[in-house]
Design an enzyme around this catalytic site. Structure first.
Site, short mmCIF file in Angstrom:
data_model
loop_
_atom_site.label_atom_id
_atom_site.label_comp_id
_atom_site.label_asym_id
_atom_site.label_seq_id
_atom_site.Cartn_x
_atom_site.Cartn_y
_atom_site.Cartn_z
N GLU A 37 27.19 39.80 37.71
CA GLU A 37 28.03 39.36 37.22
C GLU A 37 26.90 38.25 36.51
O GLU A 37 26.96 36.88 36.69
CB GLU A 37 29.15 38.52 37.02
CG GLU A 37 29.49 38.36 35.45
CD GLU A 37 30.90 37.71 35.27
OE1 GLU A 37 31.08 37.14 33.78
OE2 GLU A 37 30.62 36.96 35.74
N ASP B 99 58.72 44.10 37.96
CA ASP B 99 58.53 42.91 37.83
C ASP B 99 57.71 42.20 36.61
O ASP B 99 57.48 41.25 36.21
CB ASP B 99 58.15 41.47 38.66
CG ASP B 99 57.07 41.40 39.16
OD1 ASP B 99 56.03 42.76 38.61
OD2 ASP B 99 55.95 41.15 40.57
N ASP C 280 31.26 37.22 41.02
CA ASP C 280 31.41 36.90 40.00
C ASP C 280 30.49 35.66 38.99
O ASP C 280 29.84 34.58 40.70
CB ASP C 280 32.99 35.65 39.80
CG ASP C 280 33.13 35.19 38.67
OD1 ASP C 280 33.43 36.10 37.52
OD2 ASP C 280 33.33 33.98 38.39
N ASP D 245 52.47 48.78 37.08
CA ASP D 245 53.30 47.95 37.56
C ASP D 245 54.29 48.77 38.73
O ASP D 245 55.24 49.10 37.41
CB ASP D 245 54.58 47.13 36.66
CG ASP D 245 55.37 46.09 37.08
OD1 ASP D 245 55.64 46.03 38.54
OD2 ASP D 245 56.57 46.07 36.52
N ASP E 17 50.61 45.53 40.28
CA ASP E 17 50.77 45.33 40.81
C ASP E 17 48.96 46.54 42.26
O ASP E 17 49.11 47.73 41.27
CB ASP E 17 51.41 44.92 42.24
CG ASP E 17 52.71 46.31 41.42
OD1 ASP E 17 51.85 47.57 40.83
OD2 ASP E 17 54.15 45.78 41.13
#
Length: 540
Positions: free
Chosen positions: A264, A31, A213, A27, A35
């Site tokens: 996948e 927050d 995916d 992070d 990220d």
């Protein structure tokens, strides 16, 4: 520009690829959510680890009903992760560090907040956008029953009924996952053209590959018949899906630098699985059979043999995976009486011997990193992290938990970087929020800082193994030959001059003849290899 390939072999055939789950990696903004700034700040960790590429789980704008796998805009970055400019900077900085970037594309479904789906709802039954999805009238006298009996991958039904603009009950729409993830209609040319455009968008920004995916789910039987266990699935692995990937392969082949497509693909039939890896389709696919295999010598050997045989049929490299963002971490799995994995039996709360699981995980690392082909490392496995199973129900965020009682939050807990207490350097000093999922206090011994320089740590084992793999000509892509070994022991050679021996029996065994020991997952007892220990040897 993409990272150049130093020799004539495609990089991806023997790569070590590190999966970054952005929300939980680091992070940078304070927050409590990982990220892009956090990833950029810790590229040195990945360089020191020695990986060839990073695969990033979805970072696109999303309502986050399924942690970003419900995408509302495939050409931008969600503000919680950063900006498109930051993503482009990450790609450049990773390339400068000789690390490639792989992004995750979700083509089976989008978010219910996607402009197409919003238009389909707002326009009512005659909206042309409805043809881009699977809207159907319900069954029964008043259309009150779902159009068929399909079951969601998350548990529960796969159909949600809409309300017409005038307030009357409307048609139903299909979602193989959560209701916030409507399935796209891949029979529609606009859907195919859109995703070809999305693919080019990211390739134009320099990404080196795309992970696809739910790659086997895109096409559905047009009649949407009921699903019967004794018949082929009407929505998994339809033959027509291969046309999509042939088209995508033609696009990626038009770019320089060995760009790749990774599927996948969850299929029990290894030959059907191999069809996705034909020379004009996907480059590689995840090996879920190996991921779910028990810590058992006969089963592991059979899995390795079947995997290599299936991939040899199409000339594709195998991949080896122990964990990812969907499955129970293997330190935990390997410390249980039942060491297998399946979504149907995620087993929170089962008694686990973490010391045993860690010892086996160390041996498993040397096993996977010495098998022929490419290896995936899920963030945190290089730290020996275990599954966090005591997350308070009020803090859980995985929709699978609410729908089925089986959750994936436990393998997604933010990484520990430094310090003796949470947030363990995950967030910067002065962060406004705690990490989005709580970290165990016992992870103070599992931080990157605590393990760096400790020759007995999991982190240094991974660093040593990947360093040796990079310099050892026999490792990476290629073949293996099994060596004679006692019962309960796996032993194989990689020519020239390398052997891996893994003792899965309950007693120590004598090492085979060798010139030197390159690396061991745990202490050796002279010329004896203890149980649940692996060793890399230099042999004649």
């Amino acid at each position: 520009m993409p990272v150049s390939t130093a020799d004539g072999d495609p990089w991806w055939r023997g790569a070590v690829i590190y999966q970054v789950y952005p929300r939980s990696f680091a992070d940078g903004g304070g927050d409590g959510v990982g990220d892009i700034a956090g990833i950029r700040a810790h590229l040195d960790h990945l360089s020191a680890l020695g990986v060839d590429a990073i695969w990033l789980s979805p970072w696109y704008p999303s309502p986050m009903a399924d942690a970003g796998y419900d995408v509302s805009d495939y050409r931008d970055i969600d503000p919680i992760f950063g900006t498109l400019a930051e993503a482009e900077a990450l790609i450049e900085e990773a390339h400068a560090a000789n690390i490639r970037i792989i992004v995750d594309v979700v083509p089976n479904h989008c978010s219910d907040a996607h402009p197409w789906f919003q238009a389909a709802l707002a326009g009512g039954p005659d909206a042309p956008e409805r043809d881009l999805f699977w809207f159907r009238p319900g069954r029964g006298p008043n259309g009150d029953e779902p159009p068929n009996n399909w079951r969601s991958e998350f548990g529960g039904g796969t159909w949600t009924r809409t309300t017409n603009p005038d307030g009357t009950p409307g048609d139903w729409y299909l979602h193989l996952f959560s209701p916030e993830q409507p399935d796209l209609n891949w029979d529609h040319p606009k859907v195919r053209a859109e995703f070809e455009s999305i693919l080019r968008f990211w390739l134009d920004r320099g990404v080196d590959g795309v992970r696809i995916d739910s790659a086997a789910l895109l096409l559905k039987h047009p009649a949407l018949p009921d699903h019967h266990d004794d018949r082929p699935s009407p929505y998994v692995d339809l033959d027509e899906v291969h046309d999509v990937y042939r088209s995508w392969r033609r696009i990626t082949d038009g770019y320089p630098g060995d760009r790749i497509l990774i599927g996948e693909v969850w299929l029990p039939d290894t030959r059907r699985f191999a069809d996705y890896l034909r020379p004009d389709e996907l480059h590689t696919a995840f090996n879920f059979e190996f991921l779910g295999c028990a810590w058992d010598p006969d089963l592991l050997r059979a899995c390795v043999d079947a995997t290599l045989e299936a991939h040899a049929l199409v000339g594709a490299p195998a991949t080896w995976v122990l964990s990812n963002h969907d499955v129970t971490r293997h330190v935990t799995r390997y410390g249980r009486a039942d060491t297998t994995f399946s979504f149907a039996k995620k087993r929170q709360g089962v008694v686990t011997d973490l010391e045993l699981g860690t010892r086996r995980a160390r041996a498993g690392a040397l096993l996977t990193l010495s098998l022929p082909g490419a290896t995936y490392v899920y963030q945190g496995e290089e730290l020996g992290l275990w599954e966090v199973e005591d997350i308070p129900e009020a803090l859980r965020q995985d929709p699978m938990w609410a729908r089925s009682g089986h959750g994936r939050d436990g393998c997604r807990v933010p990484l520990p970087w430094s310090g003796d207490a949470a947030p363990f350097g995950f967030s910067p000093a002065g962060a406004t929020s705690p990490p989005w999922l709580p970290q165990p206090a016992d992870w103070k011994d599992r931080t990157v800082q605590a393990q760096t320089g400790d020759p007995h740590s999991m982190l240094e084992l991974y660093r040593d193994a990947i360093r040796i793999r990079r310099t050892e000509p026999s490792l990476g892509d290629g073949t293996l030959r099994w060596l004679p070994a006692p019962d309960g022991v796996l032993a194989f050679a990689r020519d020239p001059g390398f052997a891996c021996v893994v003792n899965l029996s309950t007693g120590s065994v004598v090492l085979p003849e060798h010139r030197s020991c390159l690396l061991a997952s745990g202490p050796l007892d002279g010329e004896l290899l203890p149980p649940d220990t692996a060793v890399w040897l230099r042999i004649d």
